[in-house]
Enzyme design. Structure first.
Site, PDB file in Angstrom:
ATOM      1  N   CYS A   1       0.816  -1.221   0.000  1.00  0.00           N
ATOM      2  CA  CYS A   1       0.000   0.000   0.000  1.00  0.00           C
ATOM      3  C   CYS A   1       0.852   1.274   0.000  1.00  0.00           C
ATOM      4  O   CYS A   1       0.334   2.369  -0.228  1.00  0.00           O
ATOM      5  CB  CYS A   1      -0.952   0.012   1.187  1.00  0.00           C
TER       6      CYS A   1
ATOM      7  N   HIS B   1      -2.916   7.272   2.378  1.00  0.00           N
ATOM      8  CA  HIS B   1      -3.398   5.979   1.870  1.00  0.00           C
ATOM      9  C   HIS B   1      -4.854   5.783   2.282  1.00  0.00           C
ATOM     10  O   HIS B   1      -5.213   5.963   3.449  1.00  0.00           O
ATOM     11  CB  HIS B   1      -2.517   4.864   2.442  1.00  0.00           C
TER      12      HIS B   1
ATOM     13  N   ASN C   1     -10.091   0.026  -0.173  1.00  0.00           N
ATOM     14  CA  ASN C   1      -8.624   0.092  -0.158  1.00  0.00           C
ATOM     15  C   ASN C   1      -8.094  -0.537  -1.453  1.00  0.00           C
ATOM     16  O   ASN C   1      -8.205  -1.749  -1.649  1.00  0.00           O
ATOM     17  CB  ASN C   1      -8.119  -0.670   1.078  1.00  0.00           C
TER      18      ASN C   1
HETATM   19  N1  ACO Z   1     -18.867  -7.554   9.313  1.00  0.00           N
HETATM   20  C1  ACO Z   1     -19.391  -7.714  10.534  1.00  0.00           C
HETATM   21  N2  ACO Z   1     -18.669  -8.032  11.614  1.00  0.00           N
HETATM   22  C2  ACO Z   1     -17.340  -8.171  11.440  1.00  0.00           C
HETATM   23  C3  ACO Z   1     -16.724  -8.011  10.189  1.00  0.00           C
HETATM   24  C4  ACO Z   1     -17.558  -7.707   9.100  1.00  0.00           C
HETATM   25  N3  ACO Z   1     -17.075  -7.521   7.866  1.00  0.00           N
HETATM   26  N4  ACO Z   1     -15.405  -8.213  10.333  1.00  0.00           N
HETATM   27  C5  ACO Z   1     -15.184  -8.480  11.628  1.00  0.00           C
HETATM   28  N5  ACO Z   1     -16.371  -8.467  12.313  1.00  0.00           N
HETATM   29  C6  ACO Z   1     -16.592  -8.691  13.705  1.00  0.00           C
HETATM   30  C7  ACO Z   1     -15.486  -9.462  14.391  1.00  0.00           C
HETATM   31  O1  ACO Z   1     -15.650 -10.856  14.188  1.00  0.00           O
HETATM   32  C8  ACO Z   1     -15.666  -9.056  15.828  1.00  0.00           C
HETATM   33  O2  ACO Z   1     -16.704  -9.822  16.379  1.00  0.00           O
HETATM   34  P1  ACO Z   1     -16.617 -10.358  17.902  1.00  0.00           P
HETATM   35  O3  ACO Z   1     -16.522  -9.117  18.744  1.00  0.00           O
HETATM   36  O4  ACO Z   1     -17.879 -11.122  18.052  1.00  0.00           O
HETATM   37  O5  ACO Z   1     -15.364 -11.172  17.948  1.00  0.00           O
HETATM   38  C9  ACO Z   1     -16.151  -7.603  15.746  1.00  0.00           C
HETATM   39  O6  ACO Z   1     -16.635  -7.435  14.406  1.00  0.00           O
HETATM   40  C10 ACO Z   1     -15.086  -6.583  16.020  1.00  0.00           C
HETATM   41  O7  ACO Z   1     -13.917  -6.943  15.277  1.00  0.00           O
HETATM   42  P2  ACO Z   1     -12.620  -6.091  15.336  1.00  0.00           P
HETATM   43  O8  ACO Z   1     -11.589  -6.702  14.438  1.00  0.00           O
HETATM   44  O9  ACO Z   1     -12.246  -5.830  16.766  1.00  0.00           O
HETATM   45  O10 ACO Z   1     -13.136  -4.710  14.689  1.00  0.00           O
HETATM   46  P3  ACO Z   1     -12.380  -3.374  14.548  1.00  0.00           P
HETATM   47  O11 ACO Z   1     -13.195  -2.292  15.114  1.00  0.00           O
HETATM   48  O12 ACO Z   1     -10.944  -3.496  14.987  1.00  0.00           O
HETATM   49  O13 ACO Z   1     -12.388  -3.181  12.976  1.00  0.00           O
HETATM   50  C11 ACO Z   1     -10.960  -3.392  11.064  1.00  0.00           C
HETATM   51  C12 ACO Z   1     -11.740  -4.129  12.127  1.00  0.00           C
HETATM   52  C13 ACO Z   1     -11.928  -2.550  10.266  1.00  0.00           C
HETATM   53  C14 ACO Z   1     -10.279  -4.400  10.156  1.00  0.00           C
HETATM   54  C15 ACO Z   1      -9.941  -2.509  11.801  1.00  0.00           C
HETATM   55  O14 ACO Z   1      -9.155  -3.263  12.666  1.00  0.00           O
HETATM   56  C16 ACO Z   1      -9.052  -1.805  10.826  1.00  0.00           C
HETATM   57  O15 ACO Z   1      -9.488  -0.935  10.107  1.00  0.00           O
HETATM   58  N6  ACO Z   1      -7.775  -2.139  10.805  1.00  0.00           N
HETATM   59  C17 ACO Z   1      -6.855  -1.579   9.867  1.00  0.00           C
HETATM   60  C18 ACO Z   1      -6.769  -2.518   8.798  1.00  0.00           C
HETATM   61  C19 ACO Z   1      -6.730  -1.911   7.463  1.00  0.00           C
HETATM   62  O16 ACO Z   1      -7.211  -0.852   7.163  1.00  0.00           O
HETATM   63  N7  ACO Z   1      -6.122  -2.681   6.627  1.00  0.00           N
HETATM   64  C20 ACO Z   1      -6.000  -2.368   5.304  1.00  0.00           C
HETATM   65  C21 ACO Z   1      -4.769  -2.941   4.811  1.00  0.00           C
HETATM   66  S1  ACO Z   1      -3.448  -2.257   5.614  1.00  0.00           S
HETATM   67  C22 ACO Z   1      -3.200  -0.864   4.971  1.00  0.00           C
HETATM   68  O17 ACO Z   1      -3.647  -0.634   3.896  1.00  0.00           O
HETATM   69  C23 ACO Z   1      -2.441   0.042   5.796  1.00  0.00           C
END
Ligand code: ACO
Length: 320
Positions: A114, A247, A277
């Site tokens: 990325c 990004h 993304n």
């Molecule tokens: N739909 C519904 N529920 C979901 C989904 C979904 N698509 N995905 C995960 N959940 C659930 C999980 O299972 C979890 O359930 P639980 O509490 O029963 O276990 C709950 O939602 C919370 O999950 P978390 O992973 O804690 O959610 P969080 O608020 O951290 O959001 C996310 C997850 C969006 C991936 C976040 O961590 C994030 O944005 N991280 C950065 C990752 C990113 O942007 N990566 C892109 C690539 S890296 C880059 O480009 C820099």
């Protein structure tokens, strides 16, 4: 090194097929509300069967060349930032060069996930300012839809396909002012696509794996540090930045960093809602949208930042 390298044209391309959050509700257990609240993403574009990264790059490049009033003949350097090349080799940059009908100059791919476009722009800047090349086509293009596990709701809702391109030319006028690139391979495990080709087959898992929480925390920290590094190196304050183009992974990452830096939301370019993304394509896509919507004007100071797998991150600070 003398003079500057300056962006003279931008372009972007998104494949026709749109996959909305509602569409995803029938593929994995998720909801439009969850995706919007956690990421800001509303839809993503998906490449058609038979459409490859160099095709997306070609469409974006043609628009960038038209905006710069250049023809493919003028181009003497092609860099394509991608983690999803058409094939193992030749590079997508060579395939793009062939499709453009360019037969001179250099062409190569650059892989920094990325952060790829920011790495590629910083690289092209050095080539152009050294006088070795005069007119570079710098592209970020990806088809992440093909490396996603469409049964894993924690990753498949986050990504999309697309391409963005800029033409970077030698100039007496200020253009790129600085670049600061970083990597820390100790964090390779928090975001990767571990499969590899061996004996005519893919060995290991060819789909994207991510520790979302760890990526979020690290991304916010390094983006803030890297932005301060860029501003300090140029003797600028955050108020001097007309547009912050980070990004496009997640609106929450952008807002957290903007808040820490004290930059107004109105100066943050956000397009992730429209295309999710797109990895190396996200920064040039956002830049092109901002230019075409009139949010970025000639003479503006722009701070571009990438962050992603590797772990890699970096900035380019420039006068547009
Ligand atoms: N739909 C519904 N529920 C979901 C989904 C979904 N698509 N995905 C995960 N959940 C659930 C999980 O299972 C979890 O359930 P639980 O509490 O029963 O276990 C709950 O939602 C919370 O999950 P978390 O992973 O804690 O959610 P969080 O608020 O951290 O959001 C996310 C997850 C969006 C991936 C976040 O961590 C994030 O944005 N991280 C950065 C990752 C990113 O942007 N990566 C892109 C690539 S890296 C880059 O480009 C820099």
């Amino acid at each position: 090194m003398t003079g500057y390298a300056r962006i003279t044209g931008t372009g972007s391309y998104l494949p026709d097929k749109v996959l909305t959050n509602r569409d995803l509700e029938s593929i994995v257990e998720t909801s439009d509300e969850w995706i919007v609240a956690r990421t800001g993403i509303r839809q993503r574009h998906v490449a058609a069967e038979g459409q490859f990264t160099s095709d997306l790059a070609l469409a974006a490049s043609r628009k960038a060349l038209a905006a710069a009033r250049r023809t493919p003949d003028d181009v003497d350097l092609v860099i394509v930032a991608t983690s999803t090349p058409d094939m193992v080799f030749p590079s997508s940059a060579c395939l793009l060069q062939g499709k453009l009908g360019v037969t001179h100059g250099a062409a190569f791919d650059l892989q920094a996930v990325c952060s790829g476009f920011v790495y590629a722009l910083a690289t092209a800047d050095l080539f152009v300012r050294s006088g070795r090349h005069r007119c570079a086509l710098v592209v970020g293009a990806e088809i992440f839809s093909r490396i996603l596990d469409w049964k894993d709701r924690s990753t498949c809702v986050l990504f999309g396909d697309g391409a963005g391109a800029v033409v970077l030319e030698a100039s007496d006028q200020p253009g790129i002012l600085s670049s600061h690139l970083h990597a820390d391979g100790r964090h390779a495990g928090i975001l990767n696509t571990p499969g590899h080709v061996c004996g005519g087959a893919v060995q290991g898992d060819p789909t994207l794996k991510m520790d979302g929480g760890a990526v979020f925390k690290l991304a916010v920290r390094v983006l803030e540090e890297n932005a301060r590094e860029a501003l300090a190196a140029n003797g600028l304050g955050i108020e001097d930045v007309d547009a912050y183009i980070a990004h496009q992974a997640n609106v929450r990452i952008i807002s957290h960093v903007a808040k820490k830096l004290g930059i107004a939301e109105s100066r943050c370019v956000v397009t992730v809602d429209r295309h999710a993304n797109t990895s190396a394509a996200s920064v040039p896509l956002a830049l092109d949208v901002a230019v075409r919507e009139g949010r970025v004007k000639r003479g503006d100071t722009l701070l571009l930042q990438g962050v992603g797998g590797g772990f890699t991150w970096g900035s380019v600070l420039l006068k547009y």
